[in-house]
Design an enzyme around this catalytic site. Structure first.
Site, short mmCIF file in Angstrom:
data_model
loop_
_atom_site.label_atom_id
_atom_site.label_comp_id
_atom_site.label_asym_id
_atom_site.label_seq_id
_atom_site.Cartn_x
_atom_site.Cartn_y
_atom_site.Cartn_z
CD GLU A 36 -16.12 6.04 -2.91
OE1 GLU A 36 -16.62 6.10 -4.04
OE2 GLU A 36 -16.77 6.27 -1.87
N GLY A 92 8.97 -13.14 -12.91
CA GLY A 92 9.91 -12.26 -12.22
C GLY A 92 9.21 -11.15 -11.48
N GLY A 93 7.90 -10.99 -11.71
CA GLY A 93 7.12 -9.96 -11.04
C GLY A 93 6.58 -10.41 -9.71
CB VAL A 94 5.19 -8.45 -6.87
CG1 VAL A 94 4.03 -7.73 -7.52
CG2 VAL A 94 4.91 -8.71 -5.40
CG ASP A 95 0.71 -9.67 -9.40
OD1 ASP A 95 0.81 -9.14 -8.28
OD2 ASP A 95 0.22 -9.09 -10.39
CB CYS A 108 -23.01 8.60 -5.41
SG CYS A 108 -23.18 9.95 -6.61
CG HIS A 132 -18.13 9.37 -4.34
ND1 HIS A 132 -18.39 8.12 -4.87
CD2 HIS A 132 -18.83 10.26 -5.10
CE1 HIS A 132 -19.20 8.25 -5.91
NE2 HIS A 132 -19.48 9.53 -6.07
#
Length: 512
Positions: free
Chosen positions: A172, A225-228, A82, A170
């Site tokens: 993507e 406690g989160g995934v990261d 683009c 685009h």
């Protein structure tokens, strides 16, 4: 890096990177100004190709984002998307002008040079997605047209004899039905990138890098406690073992039973976790605060104090580990600098300076879905691996207005009923993020023969891929009715439940 994406500010730039990563090819996003640095020295030996992103700007503007023409003349494959395509064409002698008919949305390729390396395998009349108000009226004399739509003559081109391409659409976005094939043609076929960017490979290389970087030093990490943060902890544990110290703070703003359940999960993973009960400290500093920013800052400041106090009990700590992921990194080096603050970030950026520690961020080059895949490769338990995102300030920003222990109790109980029903019905894993919000209003109700004047709870559930945009979830009415009935019957202090059907934008996922 295998592939470099130069960002001109498009909302789709991160999506380009995600599509490249889905092909198991490593890539990095850098602001377009990075092109100047590239030209000051020999190109990195591992750089196989460059993609120029779209942009909200017009190449016709006097101060439009620009890069040196010399970049196109180097012996490295380039794909302009683009704005990127328009920029290459204009700088090489073509003509870019306002479109006679602005083309947004679905279009079809009316002409396709199917023998061209970029277009190989694409179908005649293939659907693509346009989003532009300028168009390439004339391509440079030494360029060749390789695709057109009914209204856009120069939908794609190639610099004759060079691996420099431009496309007006685009690839993507999913609406470009064969976009992945086009990207594969460029990345693998033209650039020669190897498709070896896998979760298992990332774990192996990251462990080696962490061992070389950290050595035998001690590292402290704040678990949420989160995934990261959990995946970051497992990677570090795999690399340095018992030299990793994890601190999990109970702010009193977690979900019901979450502190005990998560702490138990971590201990089963062999992690060295220090649990800290500190809810009284958090409740004290939050007393009387209603403004969302004031609440966030008070929580951040208190977390730093609690974390620093506990970490100081561990001797000779040299590093602070964080679960920073790639969207956070991109945001900090965006085209126009850090974005305008919508809300304070919950990451506690003051810790490294206060504690005089070096930073280690093992996930800083991963997107959220890649973090989950790495977590799976590390055998992270499913309840943590698939846990919905949860805000750093916790329930404090899901309680509209001031915070009291009683309000926290009410919201914890209501949220527990909500989440348990989603799990039992199979809807939890279909949702990106769900939670209950306690409103700062009360409504009239009737229970038995008595008039009540109690709290309103709103339920929120959204689908998303990265949290940048989100749509509300069409949970079945029957399930919503069951959840509402159970909350009102079981949670003392609630007599009304409502469901939030706002998308992001214009709303946000959280209410504060």
């Amino acid at each position: 890096m295998s592939l470099l994406i130069l960002d001109f500010g498009s909302q789709y730039t991160q999506l380009i990177a995600r599509r490249v990563r889905e092909l198991n090819v490593y890539c990095e996003i850098h602001p377009y100004l990075y092109a100047e640095e590239l030209l000051k020295k020999p190109l990195p030996a591992d750089l196989k190709g460059i993609i120029l992103s779209g942009s909200p700007c017009s190449v016709r503007e006097a101060d439009a984002p620009d890069i040196p023409q010399a970049l196109f003349e180097m012996d490295i494959p380039i794909l302009g998307v683009c704005y990127g395509a328009q920029l290459i064409a204009q700088k090489c002698g073509g003509e870019v002008a306002p479109s006679d008919i602005r083309e947004y949305g679905r279009a079809n390729l009316a002409y396709l040079a199917s023998e061209n390396l970029l277009m190989q395998g694409l179908s005649a009349n293939s659907q693509v997605w346009m989003s532009h108000s300028d168009t390439i009226k004339k391509i440079p004399a030494h360029f060749e047209r390789i695709a057109s739509t009914e209204t856009v003559e120069n939908a794609a081109y190639q610099w004759a004899g060079k691996a420099v391409f431009g496309i007006q659409f685009h690839p993507e976005v999913t609406h470009t039905l064969e976009g992945k094939r086009l990207l594969q043609n460029f990345i693998v076929g033209i650039c020669g990138c190897t498709q070896d960017w896998t979760s298992e490979g990332f774990v192996e290389s990251s462990v080696a890098e962490l061992q070389a970087k950290v050595g035998k030093d001690k590292v402290v990490l704040g678990l949420s406690g989160g995934v990261d943060s959990s995946v970051a902890a497992l990677l570090l544990h795999k690399a340095i073992g018992s030299n990793l110290y994890c601190i999990f703070v109970d702010s009193g703003l977690l979900r019901k039973n979450e502190y005990e359940e998560v702490l138990h999960s971590y201990q089963n993973l062999g992690l060295n976790v220090i649990g800290v009960h500190a809810k009284d400290e958090f409740y004290k500093v939050l007393e009387g605060l209603s403004d969302p920013e004031a609440k966030r800052k008070a929580i951040g400041k208190t977390f730093i104090e609690v974390f620093d106090r506990e970490a100081s009990k561990i001797q000779d700590v040299r590093w602070l580990a964080q679960g920073t992921i790639y969207p956070d990194v991109i945001e900090s080096v965006s085209v126009k600098g850090p974005s305008v603050t919508i809300k304070s970030h919950h990451n506690v950026g003051g810790l490294p300076e206060k504690m005089n520690l070096q930073i280690v961020e093992p996930l800083r080059m991963l997107f959220k879905d890649e973090v989950r895949r790495v977590g799976k490769a590390l055998d992270l338990p499913a309840p943590i691996l698939h846990r919905h995102p949860f805000p750093g300030p916790g329930l404090a920003i899901r309680i509209i207005g001031d915070i009291t222990p009683e309000k926290v109790r009410i919201l914890q109980e209501a949220d527990y009923v909500y989440i348990q029903n989603l799990r039992e019905s199979g809807w939890y894993d279909k949702i990106w993020q769900a939670g209950a919000i306690l409103l700062n209003t009360q409504s009239v109700g009737v229970m038995g023969d008595e008039r009540t004047y109690e709290n309103v709870v709103a339920l929120r559930a959204v689908t998303s891929t990265d949290g940048m945009t989100a749509d509300w979830v069409h949970i079945p009415y029957e399930l919503l009715a069951k959840i509402s009935n159970e909350i009102i019957n079981r949670v003392k202090g609630v007599n009304r439940v409502v469901y939030d059907i706002s998308s992001k934008p214009p709303a946000t996922i959280e209410w504060e």
